[in-house]
Design a protein around this motif. Structure first.
Motif, short mmCIF file in Angstrom:
data_model
loop_
_atom_site.label_atom_id
_atom_site.label_comp_id
_atom_site.label_asym_id
_atom_site.label_seq_id
_atom_site.Cartn_x
_atom_site.Cartn_y
_atom_site.Cartn_z
N ASP B 210 0.73 -1.06 -0.13
CA ASP B 210 -0.34 0.33 0.22
C ASP B 210 0.72 1.21 0.00
OD1 ASP B 210 -1.69 1.97 0.14
OD2 ASP B 210 -1.95 0.87 2.10
N HIS B 211 0.41 2.02 -0.72
CA HIS B 211 1.49 2.81 -0.77
C HIS B 211 1.21 4.91 -0.61
CE1 HIS B 211 5.29 1.40 -4.16
NE2 HIS B 211 4.03 0.67 -4.11
N HIS B 212 0.14 4.58 -0.35
CA HIS B 212 -0.96 5.75 -0.34
C HIS B 212 -0.67 6.17 1.19
CE1 HIS B 212 -4.11 5.08 -3.45
NE2 HIS B 212 -2.84 3.70 -3.41
N GLY B 213 -0.12 5.60 2.24
CA GLY B 213 0.08 6.59 3.52
C GLY B 213 0.57 7.77 3.34
N THR B 214 -0.26 8.96 4.16
CA THR B 214 0.05 9.97 4.35
C THR B 214 -0.40 10.21 5.65
OG1 THR B 214 -2.68 10.38 4.21
CG2 THR B 214 -1.08 10.61 2.97
N GLU B 215 -0.28 9.94 6.36
CA GLU B 215 0.22 9.94 8.19
C GLU B 215 0.78 8.70 9.53
OE1 GLU B 215 -4.23 10.70 7.62
OE2 GLU B 215 -4.40 8.70 7.48
N PHE B 216 0.49 9.22 10.35
CA PHE B 216 0.99 8.64 11.61
C PHE B 216 -0.12 7.98 12.50
CE2 PHE B 216 5.20 10.92 11.49
CZ PHE B 216 5.83 10.19 11.12
N ARG B 217 -0.06 6.89 12.51
CA ARG B 217 -1.45 6.69 13.21
C ARG B 217 -1.12 5.56 14.90
NH1 ARG B 217 -5.38 6.05 10.16
NH2 ARG B 217 -5.16 5.82 8.13
N PHE B 218 -1.55 6.33 15.46
CA PHE B 218 -1.30 6.06 16.84
C PHE B 218 -1.93 4.32 17.38
CE2 PHE B 218 -1.64 6.41 21.60
CZ PHE B 218 0.05 6.35 21.90
N ASP B 219 -1.56 3.99 18.02
CA ASP B 219 -2.68 2.41 18.49
C ASP B 219 -1.62 2.28 20.38
OD1 ASP B 219 -4.19 -0.12 18.76
OD2 ASP B 219 -2.35 -0.57 19.65
N GLU B 220 -2.43 2.10 21.12
CA GLU B 220 -1.27 2.15 22.85
C GLU B 220 -3.08 0.69 23.00
OE1 GLU B 220 -1.36 5.15 26.20
OE2 GLU B 220 -0.53 3.55 26.31
N THR B 221 -1.92 -0.02 23.06
CA THR B 221 -2.08 -1.33 23.99
C THR B 221 -1.63 -2.33 25.04
OG1 THR B 221 -2.93 -1.82 21.85
CG2 THR B 221 -3.59 -3.74 23.51
N ASP B 222 -2.17 -2.79 25.55
CA ASP B 222 -1.77 -3.13 27.32
C ASP B 222 0.24 -2.28 27.39
OD1 ASP B 222 -3.28 -5.53 26.90
OD2 ASP B 222 -1.31 -6.49 25.68
N GLY B 223 -0.20 -1.46 28.07
CA GLY B 223 1.26 -0.20 27.73
C GLY B 223 1.97 -0.10 27.16
#
Lengths: 167, 258
Positions: B210-223
């Motif tokens: 997938d070449h469409h990345g334009t942003e950072f995504r955030f995820d927080e699990t188990d600290g």
């Protein structure tokens, strides 16, 4: 995100919940949701624009039926690990009770199970279920009735009878 | 049916009563009927108990998470004629006919450019990498920072990218080393950094069609915090048990240097 995407995202938690109530285990439920979304996006042009949630649940119900038909008519027994996998992430006051009812559900006919879940867990009225599944109201009622009697029989067979504190 | 032949109450009424779907006046009629019919009353009570148990077991609604959003966005970007699972299954069948080896069979499943799978797998894979390797005291990496040139040459060759280890020294993190890890059924590269306090962060780099990345995504699990993004055919994810802002700062540096 487009309007369609935003709307799908908004109903996704309920779609996942419904999938979990139909599927044997968490990974089956995830597959169902994924397949359902792929179908929905492929057919987004044909969506009439009303009640997205019902539309998605109808697609998911049909996918589940087809899948079980393909896999064979008899649902396989759930092993302990799978039952626990479904359990994780869901709040239940009594894990024993939960395992027992999940095991009993796996012995229901998928069509009966779907009607039971749409009515009891998803809170649809009988007429809405008839419309969603494209079946007569009488069929909804007979599936509901069979599901309930079957569940009662299976649970009784465990020598445990569900109780309820009535006011 | 437990209803008396001359009764106007039907079994459908009893279900509707158990489900709370009756109008108030009808409800009173059903209650009067149940008072005279203990068997029917017991059955309705049983149904209500089933309802309570089913709602208890399945009623909790899973919260929407970052993966959900990534999934929906990935689906939204697809062309309508995109190959689905059937095409993938057909691909497998062709491999069988062609006598392809088991290894190539596995990668065939993802070669269709399954950006959705990658987007879904990335944060989880990165978190797991972090949890498994960052806690290792003696062997957190396969090749340590003293052999940086060898490390990036080797990992780069495996993932098909000219790899350079990002320089995070401006933010107090030094390279510990790296290792080859599986990611989305292909080789992936993991780099590990550490600051003076011993806090570690990991970067996972894998092939992402997938070449469409334009942003950072955030995820927080188990600290564990994870920022993940797509850039120029590769998937990046950065994980650590550090705060969101600190990790975002590091992610910006990594992105800027690639």
């Amino acid at each position: 995100m487009s309007r369609f995407e935003t709307d799908v995202l908004a109903v996704l938690p309920r779609l996942k919940r419904y999938a979990r109530s139909l599927a044997r285990d968490a990974s089956d439920a995830d597959d169902l949701v994924q397949d359902c979304l792929e179908k929905a996006f492929a057919r987004r042009a044909s969506w009439r624009g009303d009640n997205l949630q019902s539309w998605l649940m109808t697609i998911l119900t049909n996918l589940n039926r087809n899948r079980l038909r393909k896999a064979g008519t008899t649902p396989a027994m759930v092993d302990i690990d799978d039952a626990q996998a479904v359990e994780s992430g869901q709040a239940s006051a009594d894990p024993l009770e939960r395992d027992r009812i999940v095991a009993a559900l796996d012995r229901l006919h998928p069509d009966q199970r779907a009607v039971l879940m749409l009515v009891v867990v998803e809170g649809y009225a009988y007429g809405e279920v008839a419309e969603m599944l494209d079946i007569p109201l009488g069929t909804v009622m007979s599936r509901l009735s069979r599901a309930r009697r079957m569940l009662a029989t299976i649970l009784e067979g465990h020598n445990i009878v569900a109780f309820r504190r009535t006011p | 049916m437990n209803t008396k032949p001359d009764s106007a109450i039907t079994e459908a009424d009893l279900h509707a009563y158990a489900d709370g779907l009756l109008a108030p006046d009808r409800r009173a009629a059903v209650e009067a009927h149940l008072a005279d019919n203990p068997d029917a009353a017991a059955e309705v009570a049983n149904w209500q108990a089933q309802n309570a148990a089913l709602r208890d077991a399945f009623g909790a609604t899973p919260a929407a998470d970052a993966e959900d959003q990534a999934l929906i966005e990935a689906l939204g970007r697809q062309r309508p004629q995109r190959f689905g699972r059937l095409a993938i299954a057909a691909g497998f069948a062709l491999f069988f006919l062609a006598g392809g080896g088991a290894g190539s069979l596995i990668t065939a499943g993802l070669q269709r450019g399954d950006a959705i799978a990658v987007a879904q797998l990335l944060p989880q894979a990165s978190k797991t990498n972090y949890l498994v390797y960052a806690s290792e005291v003696r062997h957190p990496v396969e090749v340590d920072a003293s052999q940086e040139a060898h490390l990036v040459g080797w990992l780069g060759a495996r993932i098909g990218k000219t790899l350079a280890a990002p320089d995070l020294s401006a933010r107090g993190y030094a390279l510990v080393g790296g290792r080859l890890v599986p990611f989305a059924e292909k080789p992936g590269a993991m780099l590990m950094y550490e600051n003076a306090e011993g806090d570690r962060v990991t970067i996972l780099i894998g092939v992402n069609p997938d070449h469409h990345g334009t942003e950072f995504r955030f995820d927080e699990t188990d600290g564990v915090s994870t920022f993940f993004w797509a850039d120029n055919g590769f998937a990046y994810a950065m994980s650590g048990a550090v705060g969101r802002e600190a990790l975002l700062g590091l992610a910006h540096v990594v992105y800027a240097q690639n």
